[in-house]
Design a protein around this motif. Structure first.
Motif, short mmCIF file in Angstrom:
data_model
loop_
_atom_site.label_atom_id
_atom_site.label_comp_id
_atom_site.label_asym_id
_atom_site.label_seq_id
_atom_site.Cartn_x
_atom_site.Cartn_y
_atom_site.Cartn_z
N CYS A 103 0.85 -1.19 0.00
CA CYS A 103 0.00 0.00 0.00
C CYS A 103 0.89 1.25 0.00
CB CYS A 103 -0.91 -0.01 1.23
SG CYS A 103 -1.90 1.49 1.45
N ILE A 104 0.55 2.22 -0.85
CA ILE A 104 1.24 3.51 -0.85
C ILE A 104 0.25 4.57 -0.38
CG2 ILE A 104 2.45 5.25 -2.21
CD1 ILE A 104 3.10 3.07 -4.26
N ILE A 105 0.69 5.41 0.56
CA ILE A 105 -0.14 6.50 1.07
C ILE A 105 0.55 7.81 0.74
CG2 ILE A 105 -1.28 7.50 3.08
CD1 ILE A 105 -1.04 4.75 4.44
N LYS A 111 5.93 17.13 6.54
CA LYS A 111 5.40 17.16 7.90
C LYS A 111 4.21 16.22 8.05
CE LYS A 111 5.20 18.71 12.11
NZ LYS A 111 6.29 18.37 13.07
N SER A 112 3.33 16.20 7.07
CA SER A 112 2.16 15.31 7.16
C SER A 112 2.58 13.85 7.07
CB SER A 112 1.14 15.66 6.07
OG SER A 112 1.72 15.58 4.79
N ILE A 175 -3.37 5.35 -1.84
CA ILE A 175 -4.26 6.30 -1.17
C ILE A 175 -3.69 7.71 -1.29
CG2 ILE A 175 -5.34 6.95 1.02
CD1 ILE A 175 -4.90 4.04 1.95
N HIS A 176 -4.51 8.64 -1.71
CA HIS A 176 -4.16 10.07 -1.65
C HIS A 176 -4.97 10.68 -0.51
CE1 HIS A 176 -2.62 9.35 -5.75
NE2 HIS A 176 -1.85 10.40 -5.51
N THR A 177 -4.27 11.21 0.47
CA THR A 177 -4.95 11.69 1.68
C THR A 177 -5.54 13.08 1.52
OG1 THR A 177 -2.87 12.54 2.58
CG2 THR A 177 -3.51 10.29 3.19
N ILE A 208 -7.56 5.17 -4.03
CA ILE A 208 -8.53 5.87 -3.19
C ILE A 208 -8.10 7.33 -3.04
CG2 ILE A 208 -9.55 6.01 -0.89
CD1 ILE A 208 -9.17 2.98 -0.68
N ILE A 209 -9.00 8.24 -3.37
CA ILE A 209 -8.74 9.67 -3.22
C ILE A 209 -9.63 10.20 -2.11
CG2 ILE A 209 -8.75 11.93 -4.33
CD1 ILE A 209 -8.96 9.06 -6.65
#
Length: 225
Positions: A103-105, A111-112, A175-177, A208-209
């Motif tokens: 999984c890539i986030i 910082k985030s 996932i793009h947060t 997932i966006i």
């Protein structure tokens, strides 16, 4: 460089790239320009490009409207949980959907990334989570990539510095947060490129966006009350 076989160039419609290509042609007169890529190009633009680069117009072809859709990637848009604990639980639940794979986030800043990895490591095994961003040293980046490719790391928390040249076939979820779109962040192109890390083995994958009210205000240029 004596055996240079061909030239290819992205963003061919940007005029400053023409001078660059023209210089290359002078240095390597026998290497053909095989492929020029741009987002928008019309027949009249092709005529100007071939004229400036001294390419035979009759030997040039304009190819448009070709889809590069990845059918194995399912795109999903979710409203981001405003509560931090709920957001973390959602990330963990998404990861737990994966039976085998990585999984890539993607996060918007260093910082985030740092905040998220600290929070996730309190709830998951530290050994399977790593972070990648532009402020890491070359040695740190190399070590992270080695562990990622070897399978030791299963969750990569990263900025958009984690992208080109990173090819691992078994990424199941990206996932793009945040969802950003403004004059300084060409996010749609980045989103497609980064989401394309999923499913490179041809098996089903998911992108997932996540979006928030702040993201919507930025996109629409209005403030929601």
């Amino acid at each position: 460089m004596k055996n240079l076989a061909l030239f290819s160039n992205q963003n061919s419609f940007i005029s400053k790239s023409w001078a660059y290509l023209r210089n290359l042609k002078e240095l390597f007169p026998f290497a053909p320009i095989l492929l020029l890529l741009t987002v928008t190009c019309h027949q009249i633009d092709l005529q100007e490009i071939t004229s400036r680069l001294e390419i035979n117009y009759q030997q040039a072809s304009l190819i448009r409207n070709i889809s590069f859709e990845d059918n194995q990637i399912v795109y999903e848009v979710r409203k981001k949980k405003e509560n931090k604990a709920q957001f973390l639980n959602e990330i963990i639940n998404i990861y737990n959907e994966i039976e085998i794979g990585k999984c890539i986030i993607y996060c918007p800043s260093v910082k985030s990334c740092e905040n998220l990895i600290i929070e996730l490591q309190t709830k998951m095994s530290k050994e399977i989570i790593a972070m990648y961003h532009g402020e890491l040293s070359a040695k740190q980046k190399s070590a992270v990539l080695f562990n990622w490719k070897s399978g030791k790391i299963q969750i990569m928390i990263a900025t958009n510095a984690f992208g080109m040249g990173v090819n691992v076939p078994d990424v199941r979820i990206v996932i793009h947060t945040v969802f950003r779109f403004d004059a300084t962040h060409f996010f749609i192109g980045n989103l497609v490129q980064e989401s394309g890390h999923a499913g490179r083995d041809g098996l089903p994958a998911k992108a997932i966006i996540m979006y928030s009210r702040k993201d919507i205000r930025t996109i629409m240029g209005i403030y929601l009350l």
